[in-house]
Design an enzyme around this catalytic site. Structure first.
Site, PDB file in Angstrom:
ATOM      1  N   SER A 132       0.837  -1.200   0.000  1.00  0.00           N
ATOM      2  CA  SER A 132       0.000   0.000   0.000  1.00  0.00           C
ATOM      3  C   SER A 132       0.868   1.246   0.000  1.00  0.00           C
ATOM      4  O   SER A 132       1.980   1.241   0.548  1.00  0.00           O
ATOM      5  CB  SER A 132      -0.845  -0.020   1.280  1.00  0.00           C
ATOM      6  N   TYR A 160      -1.490  -0.598  10.813  1.00  0.00           N
ATOM      7  CA  TYR A 160      -1.781  -1.242   9.528  1.00  0.00           C
ATOM      8  C   TYR A 160      -0.578  -1.081   8.581  1.00  0.00           C
ATOM      9  O   TYR A 160      -0.101  -2.045   7.974  1.00  0.00           O
ATOM     10  CB  TYR A 160      -3.047  -0.625   8.911  1.00  0.00           C
ATOM     11  N   LYS A 164       2.255  -3.826   6.695  1.00  0.00           N
ATOM     12  CA  LYS A 164       2.636  -3.894   5.272  1.00  0.00           C
ATOM     13  C   LYS A 164       4.150  -3.741   5.126  1.00  0.00           C
ATOM     14  O   LYS A 164       4.797  -4.435   4.343  1.00  0.00           O
ATOM     15  CB  LYS A 164       1.924  -2.793   4.465  1.00  0.00           C
TER      16      LYS A 164
HETATM   17  P1  NAD Z   1     -11.052  -6.526   1.579  1.00  0.00           P
HETATM   18  O1  NAD Z   1     -11.211  -6.474   3.045  1.00  0.00           O
HETATM   19  O2  NAD Z   1     -12.248  -6.294   0.723  1.00  0.00           O
HETATM   20  O3  NAD Z   1     -10.394  -7.924   1.150  1.00  0.00           O
HETATM   21  C1  NAD Z   1      -9.511  -8.631   1.989  1.00  0.00           C
HETATM   22  C2  NAD Z   1     -10.073 -10.037   2.152  1.00  0.00           C
HETATM   23  O4  NAD Z   1      -9.189 -10.801   2.968  1.00  0.00           O
HETATM   24  C3  NAD Z   1     -11.443 -10.056   2.820  1.00  0.00           C
HETATM   25  O5  NAD Z   1     -12.347 -10.766   1.996  1.00  0.00           O
HETATM   26  C4  NAD Z   1     -11.206 -10.772   4.151  1.00  0.00           C
HETATM   27  O6  NAD Z   1     -12.318 -11.540   4.541  1.00  0.00           O
HETATM   28  C5  NAD Z   1      -9.968 -11.600   3.849  1.00  0.00           C
HETATM   29  N1  NAD Z   1      -9.106 -11.912   4.993  1.00  0.00           N
HETATM   30  C6  NAD Z   1      -8.609 -11.067   5.924  1.00  0.00           C
HETATM   31  N2  NAD Z   1      -7.846 -11.732   6.796  1.00  0.00           N
HETATM   32  C7  NAD Z   1      -7.838 -13.035   6.414  1.00  0.00           C
HETATM   33  C8  NAD Z   1      -7.221 -14.209   6.918  1.00  0.00           C
HETATM   34  N3  NAD Z   1      -6.467 -14.193   8.021  1.00  0.00           N
HETATM   35  N4  NAD Z   1      -7.439 -15.379   6.270  1.00  0.00           N
HETATM   36  C9  NAD Z   1      -8.219 -15.427   5.177  1.00  0.00           C
HETATM   37  N5  NAD Z   1      -8.824 -14.345   4.649  1.00  0.00           N
HETATM   38  C10 NAD Z   1      -8.636 -13.161   5.268  1.00  0.00           C
HETATM   39  O7  NAD Z   1      -9.885  -5.492   1.197  1.00  0.00           O
HETATM   40  P2  NAD Z   1      -9.392  -5.000  -0.229  1.00  0.00           P
HETATM   41  O8  NAD Z   1      -9.704  -3.565  -0.320  1.00  0.00           O
HETATM   42  O9  NAD Z   1      -9.822  -5.911  -1.274  1.00  0.00           O
HETATM   43  O10 NAD Z   1      -7.827  -5.117  -0.003  1.00  0.00           O
HETATM   44  C11 NAD Z   1      -7.075  -6.234  -0.423  1.00  0.00           C
HETATM   45  C12 NAD Z   1      -5.632  -6.053  -0.007  1.00  0.00           C
HETATM   46  O11 NAD Z   1      -5.129  -4.856  -0.576  1.00  0.00           O
HETATM   47  C13 NAD Z   1      -5.426  -5.925   1.499  1.00  0.00           C
HETATM   48  O12 NAD Z   1      -4.255  -6.625   1.849  1.00  0.00           O
HETATM   49  C14 NAD Z   1      -5.255  -4.450   1.707  1.00  0.00           C
HETATM   50  O13 NAD Z   1      -4.469  -4.172   2.833  1.00  0.00           O
HETATM   51  C15 NAD Z   1      -4.564  -4.044   0.424  1.00  0.00           C
HETATM   52  N6  NAD Z   1      -4.784  -2.640   0.062  1.00  0.00           N
HETATM   53  C16 NAD Z   1      -6.067  -2.165  -0.019  1.00  0.00           C
HETATM   54  C17 NAD Z   1      -6.271  -0.823  -0.347  1.00  0.00           C
HETATM   55  C18 NAD Z   1      -7.665  -0.241  -0.396  1.00  0.00           C
HETATM   56  O14 NAD Z   1      -7.800   0.970  -0.272  1.00  0.00           O
HETATM   57  N7  NAD Z   1      -8.713  -1.026  -0.590  1.00  0.00           N
HETATM   58  C19 NAD Z   1      -5.175   0.000  -0.613  1.00  0.00           C
HETATM   59  C20 NAD Z   1      -3.892  -0.532  -0.527  1.00  0.00           C
HETATM   60  C21 NAD Z   1      -3.708  -1.853  -0.180  1.00  0.00           C
HETATM   61  C1  WQD Z   2      -9.391   9.993   0.887  1.00  0.00           C
HETATM   62  C2  WQD Z   2      -9.583  11.479   1.144  1.00  0.00           C
HETATM   63  C3  WQD Z   2      -9.873  12.078   3.470  1.00  0.00           C
HETATM   64  C4  WQD Z   2     -13.679   9.970   3.976  1.00  0.00           C
HETATM   65  C5  WQD Z   2      -6.755   4.958   2.771  1.00  0.00           C
HETATM   66  C6  WQD Z   2      -5.666   4.305   3.573  1.00  0.00           C
HETATM   67  C7  WQD Z   2      -4.550   3.871   2.662  1.00  0.00           C
HETATM   68  C8  WQD Z   2      -5.089   2.974   1.550  1.00  0.00           C
HETATM   69  C9  WQD Z   2      -6.203   3.659   0.814  1.00  0.00           C
HETATM   70  C10 WQD Z   2      -5.048   0.697   2.325  1.00  0.00           C
HETATM   71  C11 WQD Z   2      -8.806  11.971   2.368  1.00  0.00           C
HETATM   72  C12 WQD Z   2     -11.120  12.373   2.667  1.00  0.00           C
HETATM   73  C13 WQD Z   2     -12.503  10.502   3.444  1.00  0.00           C
HETATM   74  C14 WQD Z   2     -14.724  10.861   4.356  1.00  0.00           C
HETATM   75  C15 WQD Z   2     -13.350  12.713   3.647  1.00  0.00           C
HETATM   76  N1  WQD Z   2      -5.651   1.772   2.074  1.00  0.00           N
HETATM   77  N2  WQD Z   2     -12.352  11.843   3.279  1.00  0.00           N
HETATM   78  N3  WQD Z   2     -14.520  12.208   4.178  1.00  0.00           N
HETATM   79  O1  WQD Z   2      -6.988   7.916   3.709  1.00  0.00           O
HETATM   80  O2  WQD Z   2      -6.226   8.427   1.357  1.00  0.00           O
HETATM   81  O3  WQD Z   2      -6.230   6.115   2.148  1.00  0.00           O
HETATM   82  O4  WQD Z   2      -7.219   4.058   1.748  1.00  0.00           O
HETATM   83  O5  WQD Z   2      -3.894   0.444   2.195  1.00  0.00           O
HETATM   84  O6  WQD Z   2      -3.643   3.191   3.458  1.00  0.00           O
HETATM   85  O7  WQD Z   2      -5.185   5.254   4.516  1.00  0.00           O
HETATM   86  O8  WQD Z   2      -8.373   7.180   1.705  1.00  0.00           O
HETATM   87  O9  WQD Z   2     -10.738   7.250   1.085  1.00  0.00           O
HETATM   88  O10 WQD Z   2     -10.117   7.314   3.540  1.00  0.00           O
HETATM   89  O11 WQD Z   2      -9.639   9.287   2.109  1.00  0.00           O
HETATM   90  O12 WQD Z   2     -13.224  13.922   3.496  1.00  0.00           O
HETATM   91  O13 WQD Z   2     -15.783  10.454   4.861  1.00  0.00           O
HETATM   92  O14 WQD Z   2     -10.959  11.701   1.431  1.00  0.00           O
HETATM   93  O15 WQD Z   2      -9.610  13.092   4.362  1.00  0.00           O
HETATM   94  O16 WQD Z   2      -8.340  13.253   2.056  1.00  0.00           O
HETATM   95  P1  WQD Z   2      -6.913   7.525   2.310  1.00  0.00           P
HETATM   96  P2  WQD Z   2      -9.790   7.685   2.142  1.00  0.00           P
END
Ligand code: NAD
Ligand code: WQD
Length: 363
Positions: A132, A160, A164
């Site tokens: 991430s 978190y 990572k």
């Molecule tokens: P999500 O929660 O929709 O998907 C993650 C899945 O993993 C879920 O279905 C959950 O049930 C499963 N899971 C969690 N722990 C588990 C375990 N111990 N064993 C088996 N299954 C498990 O999240 P997502 O948005 O699809 O994210 C996927 C990956 O990408 C995550 O690792 C997240 O940290 C990373 N990521 C997400 C974002 C984002 O903003 N969505 C951004 C950067 C990185």
């Molecule tokens: C985006 C912008 C908020 C909600 C997060 C994680 C990051 C990655 C992606 C996993 C920001 C603003 C948000 C609301 C708002 N995930 N906001 N009102 O924080 O950039 O990233 O998701 O790895 O690690 O931190 O995403 O969608 O929460 O926020 O004004 O109700 O929207 O302040 O500027 P963020 P976000």
């Protein structure tokens, strides 16, 4: 075109019932891969797998397993000849991770360790990892590194992000211990948004959404009263923070590009390499808000409130490395994401589960 059995490659997708994992399963099937999904459904539901089967017209073998349950996970490696692993499974809520850090460390790190140990035993070496942009922390402390290149010093600022970062280090250590074997692609996603254009799969957060787009989507269908914009006193063009929003389908395609890169990489050499997956274009909160209002035709009520703790001014990717090496770049714009999110939201206003209940009553 039919592929003979020996050439079909099987990918184990952990977390494949979740948001990004499910979209990646669609792309994998479209690219001729067999998928096996493992998910403990802690943040998802089986309905997404059922929808995936409808969308892909393929059976998706699914195991409701926690990755930390070694003997259950071993069964998956016994029952399928796994060629590669894409590892999405993990807990991902930044705020929650500050409240229950032990659960985050336990789930994300132990889950990954058990998975890697089984890969080692079963001689599976291709591994694509969901990292991430959060590993960069507040990259604005290096002003000449915005947009952010992979070389930017890392500095996560929450549990978190620490998980990572720790997993990235584990992968680097493992690679250094056996440079001929492992092939690791570390993908640092920026802000994934949107949904599949079919309207069949999308993001379905449990409880109050933490992220901007899911929150706006719930306001648009009356599940929440109004959007709270966290601060308009940042040093940006309209006072709200800048993020690099990326359509989840573009992101899913990035995983195929990374997997293919690993598959054809030098037979006698391993690698451990990071790639930013972002668009390179920053959008402010107000810009995204206006794009979603336009796509939905709903003038969402909003209120500007105080800054959210931990938010930074600007997280925009420099995506050049992925473009050069993976031959991947984003094709879709924030407007496309908003359009697809609106379709997903109107067709599934309560996400997967209620629609599932309705379907059962209507048959
Ligand atoms: P999500 O929660 O929709 O998907 C993650 C899945 O993993 C879920 O279905 C959950 O049930 C499963 N899971 C969690 N722990 C588990 C375990 N111990 N064993 C088996 N299954 C498990 O999240 P997502 O948005 O699809 O994210 C996927 C990956 O990408 C995550 O690792 C997240 O940290 C990373 N990521 C997400 C974002 C984002 O903003 N969505 C951004 C950067 C990185
Ligand atoms: C985006 C912008 C908020 C909600 C997060 C994680 C990051 C990655 C992606 C996993 C920001 C603003 C948000 C609301 C708002 N995930 N906001 N009102 O924080 O950039 O990233 O998701 O790895 O690690 O931190 O995403 O969608 O929460 O926020 O004004 O109700 O929207 O302040 O500027 P963020 P976000």
């Amino acid at each position: 075109q039919l592929q003979s059995e020996s050439t079909v490659r099987t990918v184990l997708v952990t977390g494949g019932a979740g948001y990004i994992g499910s979209h990646t399963v669609v792309e994998l099937v479209e690219n001729g891969y067999e998928c096996v999904v493992v998910d403990n459904l802690s943040n998802s539901s089986y309905d997404s797998i059922a929808r995936l089967e409808i969308l892909t017209k393929h059976h998706i073998p699914f195991y409701e397993i926690d990755l930390r349950d070694r003997e259950c996970l071993r069964k998956v490696f016994e029952e399928h000849k796994i060629d590669s692993v894409i590892h999405f499974a993990g807990l991902k809520a930044v705020g929650e991770s500050t409240q229950i850090p032990l659960r985050y460390y336990h789930n994300n790190i132990l889950g990954t360790l058990v998975l890697l140990e089984l890969m080692q035993q079963y001689k599976v070496s291709n591994f694509v990892f969901s990292s991430s942009a959060t590993v960069y922390g507040d990259a604005t402390r290096f002003p000449n590194m915005i947009p952010i290149p992979e070389e930017c010093p890392l500095g996560p600022t929450n549990p978190y992000g620490h998980t990572k970062y720790a997993i990235e280090n584990i992968l680097n250590d493992l690679y250094n211990s056996d440079k001929k074997n492992w092939k690791f692609a570390i993908l640092r996603y920026f802000n994934p948004i949107g949904a599949h254009p079919s309207g069949l799969i999308g993001e379905d957060p449990l409880g109050i959404p933490n992220n901007l787009l899911p929150y706006m989507a719930q306001v648009s269908v009356g599940r929440r009263e109004k959007l709270y914009i966290f601060g308009n006193d940042y040093d940006s063009r309209d006072g709200t923070p800048i993020r690099d929003y990326i359509h989840v389908v573009d992101l899913a395609k990035g995983h195929i590009a990374a997997l293919k890169y690993l598959e054809v990489y030098n037979e006698n050499e391993g690698l451990c390499r990071e790639w930013n997956l972002g668009s390179g274009k920053g959008s402010t909160v107000f810009e995204v808000y206006r794009a979603f209002c336009k796509a939905s035709g709903v003038a969402l009520p909003y209120e500007v409130t105080a800054r959210r703790a931990g938010d930074v001014l600007n997280l925009t990717a420099k995506p050049d490395r992925a473009k050069r090496e993976l031959k991947w770049q984003t094709k879709l714009q924030v407007e496309d994401s908003c359009k697809d999110l609106w379709k997903w939201t109107t067709e599934n206003p309560f996400g997967y589960q209620l629609r599932g209940v309705e379907a059962r009553f209507s048959t």
